[in-house]
Design a protein around this motif. Structure first.
Motif, short mmCIF file in Angstrom:
data_model
loop_
_atom_site.label_atom_id
_atom_site.label_comp_id
_atom_site.label_asym_id
_atom_site.label_seq_id
_atom_site.Cartn_x
_atom_site.Cartn_y
_atom_site.Cartn_z
N PRO A 6 0.93 -1.12 -0.05
CA PRO A 6 -0.04 0.04 -0.01
C PRO A 6 0.75 1.16 -0.09
O PRO A 6 2.07 1.38 0.68
CB PRO A 6 -0.73 -0.21 1.23
CG PRO A 6 -0.78 -1.61 1.46
CD PRO A 6 0.47 -2.25 1.27
N ALA A 7 0.41 2.57 -0.45
CA ALA A 7 1.16 3.70 -0.85
C ALA A 7 0.85 4.50 0.38
O ALA A 7 0.43 5.50 0.46
CB ALA A 7 0.72 4.29 -2.17
N LEU A 631 13.36 6.38 -1.95
CA LEU A 631 13.58 7.23 -3.19
C LEU A 631 12.88 8.39 -3.13
O LEU A 631 11.57 8.28 -2.63
CB LEU A 631 13.33 6.27 -4.32
CG LEU A 631 14.35 4.91 -4.60
CD1 LEU A 631 13.73 3.69 -3.89
CD2 LEU A 631 14.52 4.60 -6.24
N ASN A 632 12.87 9.32 -4.21
CA ASN A 632 12.15 10.31 -4.56
C ASN A 632 10.94 9.89 -5.33
O ASN A 632 11.08 8.85 -6.17
CB ASN A 632 12.83 11.49 -5.25
CG ASN A 632 11.95 12.50 -5.54
OD1 ASN A 632 11.16 12.46 -6.40
ND2 ASN A 632 12.13 13.71 -5.02
N ALA A 633 9.79 10.37 -5.09
CA ALA A 633 8.47 9.75 -5.57
C ALA A 633 8.74 10.08 -7.20
O ALA A 633 8.26 9.23 -8.08
CB ALA A 633 7.27 10.59 -5.20
N ASP A 634 9.20 11.10 -7.76
CA ASP A 634 9.24 11.29 -9.14
C ASP A 634 10.22 10.45 -9.72
O ASP A 634 10.24 9.95 -10.78
CB ASP A 634 9.85 12.70 -9.38
CG ASP A 634 8.70 13.79 -9.21
OD1 ASP A 634 7.48 13.16 -9.08
OD2 ASP A 634 9.16 15.05 -8.82
N LEU A 641 8.12 2.39 -11.28
CA LEU A 641 8.04 1.86 -10.10
C LEU A 641 6.97 2.51 -9.29
O LEU A 641 6.63 3.79 -9.47
CB LEU A 641 9.30 1.42 -9.30
CG LEU A 641 10.40 0.70 -9.80
CD1 LEU A 641 11.85 0.89 -9.06
CD2 LEU A 641 10.13 -0.68 -9.92
N GLU A 642 6.49 1.89 -8.08
CA GLU A 642 5.58 2.46 -7.08
C GLU A 642 5.94 2.17 -5.84
O GLU A 642 6.89 1.30 -5.70
CB GLU A 642 4.08 1.68 -7.51
CG GLU A 642 3.45 2.34 -8.82
CD GLU A 642 2.16 1.82 -8.84
OE1 GLU A 642 1.48 1.45 -7.91
OE2 GLU A 642 1.44 1.66 -9.88
N ALA A 661 10.73 -0.54 -2.02
CA ALA A 661 10.84 0.78 -2.14
C ALA A 661 9.88 1.78 -1.43
O ALA A 661 8.56 1.48 -1.56
CB ALA A 661 10.63 1.01 -4.02
N VAL A 662 10.46 2.76 -0.95
CA VAL A 662 9.76 3.63 -0.14
C VAL A 662 9.85 5.11 -0.49
O VAL A 662 10.73 5.71 -0.64
CB VAL A 662 9.98 3.56 1.36
CG1 VAL A 662 9.18 4.81 2.18
CG2 VAL A 662 9.80 2.32 1.87
#
Length: 707
Positions: A6-7, A631-634, A641-642, A661-662
């Motif tokens: 989940p994001a 990681l940076n969202a962009d 990736l998400e 990945a966060v």
């Protein structure tokens, strides 16, 4: 298809519950294991090397205190209790058998007191070597190496009182909320005085944004907090040197405009003329440095850099604080020197409210260096040491941490003694380090708890449990106190008040003396007399280091005393008696072909160096796990990736697989993963060429979706 989480910042999954279950089982094992490492016979044989190797570092920490000396028995693959006399004799026999004293590595952790560290360096030098790999090699060595060439001393120049007088604080590359929590109170008071605190860090950290003081009743009752940073700039990992050069470029340009308009200029020209050399070379270097390159390497816009610089030149007095986000780079030493350049330009040394403040982690990492833990001793120091004890110290330079591991790898080092710490896990490149330790003839670990370095067994492996600093230390003359030196060069006493967990524990000074007597049977040092009364150790420290004059008297005064720091009085202990502007090129090799991201390793909130106290990182929203990469969202979107996807981090042929990945507020082009889990991405030869510090915080990597 890769499983996605989940994001949310928390990264909550079923695997988290499994991790919690595993942690609970580990704690259950650890509770039973406390007896295993504390007693003898059948119970002690539960402490099996192969079995404990599979434990996490967190589980090893949870296992509790060691209470008896242990020896590894290869036939049964168990650690078994032995008597202290046998432990010393076994260690002494192994040390006496080495062909060359330089085949022994004497490692020191900053946990060791001044008294223990002083005896330790005396032991090694009477034995015949200057091999002193030290925890400083992995943290603030860039400070110790870089600042003496700039200002004549490898220490900070400020005191806590300077924070009461400063007009601005600039915080570079450190996270006080997790790594230096005591400093938050100091920064809180600066903020409450209305003075700006400018934070420059690749990640947005809550402890740099606001602080709720547990000793402030109003804040606790109202759930309020004091804002810390007045401005926060997300610099690209490894971009600090470029930022500092950009700040100097903006300062020179603004100074020229002010002079042209009839002003006095922004530089402290009188200070520069009287106290420094090299200004013309620095100005030429900065003029030749291109703004586009500065912005690309730093990841900051020109407007942002000029804003930071304006905050500096409009503050009459400024303090620069920094941590390992500055020093643990391939260009760490040069970065520290450029910071000194910027302070020198406005005379921000040797006056109230101004100066440089390297914030160190361990309680006595600075003090260990002060009392002689160094692989590059000066002749003046060795002469005084030899005269005080009637020994002849070796003159050849010894090994730092990276060099010690290389010597172990190559088979030229045969023995290792660790005065605290967990070097095999703390240093980079476990692929090289772990096999290197297993090649040794002797490994001696002086610790309070088992750690992974203890489990890297040599032909003869001994684990010697010591008193903690909070425990009562009784020697022949009665209860003892030890001393430490903090980041402000203040030396104060520490006296344990708790009953030791076992009557069989010995103090670090007593263990060092026991090893020294066994390794150097004809020693001319009165080891028993020194250990009987630590005042005698301090008398000898004073004899070797004149800055410790009246040591025993001054340290008994509440709050202790501050050692001389010449630059704090504008006394420059350099060969020509001046402070130096030092020039360095802008590093353009921070990214390598095919590796577009720069990795920094970070600690969690429930962590101190390699010690894992818990699996939560509450300020970053992580619960029950450490297998994450920020990681940076962009950048995530660019990679297709998400948040929650599983990824691999790749550095050349090295890989850290299966990380989650966060999405985090981190500078673009930068990623972060936990230390020491990510150490395998850093080769042993990837380090600062001047200080030898591994490049934990500037590793070029690429990110791919996990298979």
């Amino acid at each position: 298809m890769a499983h996605r989480r989940p994001a949310t910042g928390r990264v909550s999954t079923l695997s988290e519950a499994k991790a919690s279950s595993r942690a609970a089982r580990s704690r259950q094992l650890c509770r039973s294991r406390r007896k295993a490492v504390s007693c003898s016979g059948a119970a002690a044989r539960q402490s099996c090397s192969r079995a404990t190797w599979t434990w996490s570092d967190y589980a090893l920490e949870e296992a509790g205190r060691l209470t008896h000396p242990l020896r590894y028995d290869a036939e049964t693959d168990h650690f078994v209790p032995i008597a202290w006399d046998e432990a010393f004799e076994r260690a002494g026999a192994a040390l006496r058998s080495v062909a060359d004293p330089n085949q022994v590595e004497f490692y020191t952790s900053g946990r060791a007191s001044n008294e223990a560290a002083f005896l330790y360096q005396l032991f090694a030098r009477e034995f015949g070597t200057n091999n002193f790999p030290d925890c400083s090699n992995m943290c603030h060595e860039a400070t110790s190496v870089g600042l003496p060439k700039s200002i004549g001393v490898g220490k900070g120049t400020v005191t806590l009182e300077d924070f009461d007088e400063t007009d601005a604080v600039f915080s570079f590359g450190h996270n006080p909320g997790t790594n230096h929590p005591r400093m938050l109170g100091t920064l809180r008071e600066v903020s409450r005085r209305g003075k700006p605190i400018i934070a420059i860090n690749p990640l947005r950290e809550r402890g740099l944004e606001r602080f709720q003081d547990p000793q402030a009743p109003v804040e606790m009752v109202t759930l309020g907090a004091t804002p810390i940073s007045s401005a926060y700039h997300l610099i690209k990992v490894g971009g600090d040197l470029a930022l500092l050069k950009g700040m100097m470029k903006a300062l020179f340009e603004a100074d020229a405009l002010d002079m042209a308009a009839g002003g006095a200029g922004l530089l402290d020209r009188e200070f520069i003329h009287m106290h420094t050399s090299g200004i013309d070379a620095l100005r030429a270097d900065i003029d030749a440095t291109d703004w586009d390159a500065i912005c690309r390497v730093s990841g900051l816009s020109r407007d942002a850099i000029e804003s930071i610089a304006r905050g500096y030149w409009t503050a009459p007095r400024a303090i620069f604080c920094y941590g390992m986000g500055i020093t643990q780079h391939r260009h760490g030493t040069e970065t520290v020197q450029q910071m000194a350049n910027l302070l020198l330009l406005r005379g921000n040394f040797g006056r109230e409210g101004a100066g440089i403040c390297p914030v160190r982690g361990h309680s006595n990492v600075q003090g260990d260096r002060t009392v002689g833990i160094t692989e590059i001793p000066t002749e003046h120091f060795l002469e005084r040491l030899d005269r005080a004890f009637g020994i002849t110290s070796p003159r050849a330079h010894g090994h730092n941490a990276v060099e010690a591991i290389a010597a172990m790898r190559d088979g030229t080092a045969k023995a290792f003694i660790g005065l605290g710490g967990n070097l095999a896990v703390a240093i980079s490149d476990p692929q090289t380090t772990f096999p290197a330790f297993r090649k040794l003839d002797l490994s001696v670990q002086i610790v309070t708890k088992l750690n992974r370095t203890c489990l890297l067994t040599a032909r003869e492996s001994l684990v010697l449990p010591c008193l903690g600093r909070t425990e009562i230390d009784v020697q022949a003359s009665g209860r003892q106190a030890v001393t430490v030196e903090d980041s402000m060069s203040v030396v104060h006493a520490s006296r344990g008040m708790l009953k030791p967990v076992s009557d069989t524990l010995r103090s670090e000074p007593a263990i060092v003396a026991g090893l020294a007597r066994a390794a150097v049977p004809n020693s001319v040092v009165a080891w028993d007399e020194l250990v009987a009364d630590y005042d005698r150790i301090r008398d000898k420290i004073e004899e070797v280091f004149p800055d410790f004059y009246d040591f025993n008297e001054r340290v008994r005064v509440k709050g202790g005393f501050r050692l001389r720091v010449g630059a704090s009085q504008r006394q420059w202990d350099t060969p020509d008696g001046l402070a130096h502007f030092l020039v360095t090129e802008l590093p353009l090799d921070v990214e390598r072909e095919g590796h577009p991201y720069l990795l920094t390793t970070i600690r969690s909130h429930d962590q101190y160096n390699t010690t894992i106290y818990g699996l939560n990182d509450r300020y970053r929203g992580i619960t029950g796990r450490r297998d994450v990469v920020f990681l940076n969202a962009d950048d995530l979107r660019e990679l297709g990736l998400e948040h929650g996807d599983r990824v691999d981090i790749v550095a050349g042929e090295r890989e850290l697989r299966g990380q989650t990945a966060v999405a985090h507020d981190i500078a673009r082009g930068s990623i972060a993963a936990y230390y020491p889990e990510a150490n395998g991405l850093i080769a042993l030869d990837e380090h600062d060429h001047a200080s030898g510090t591994p490049s934990y915080k500037s590793t070029p990597v690429r990110v791919r979706r996990a298979a």
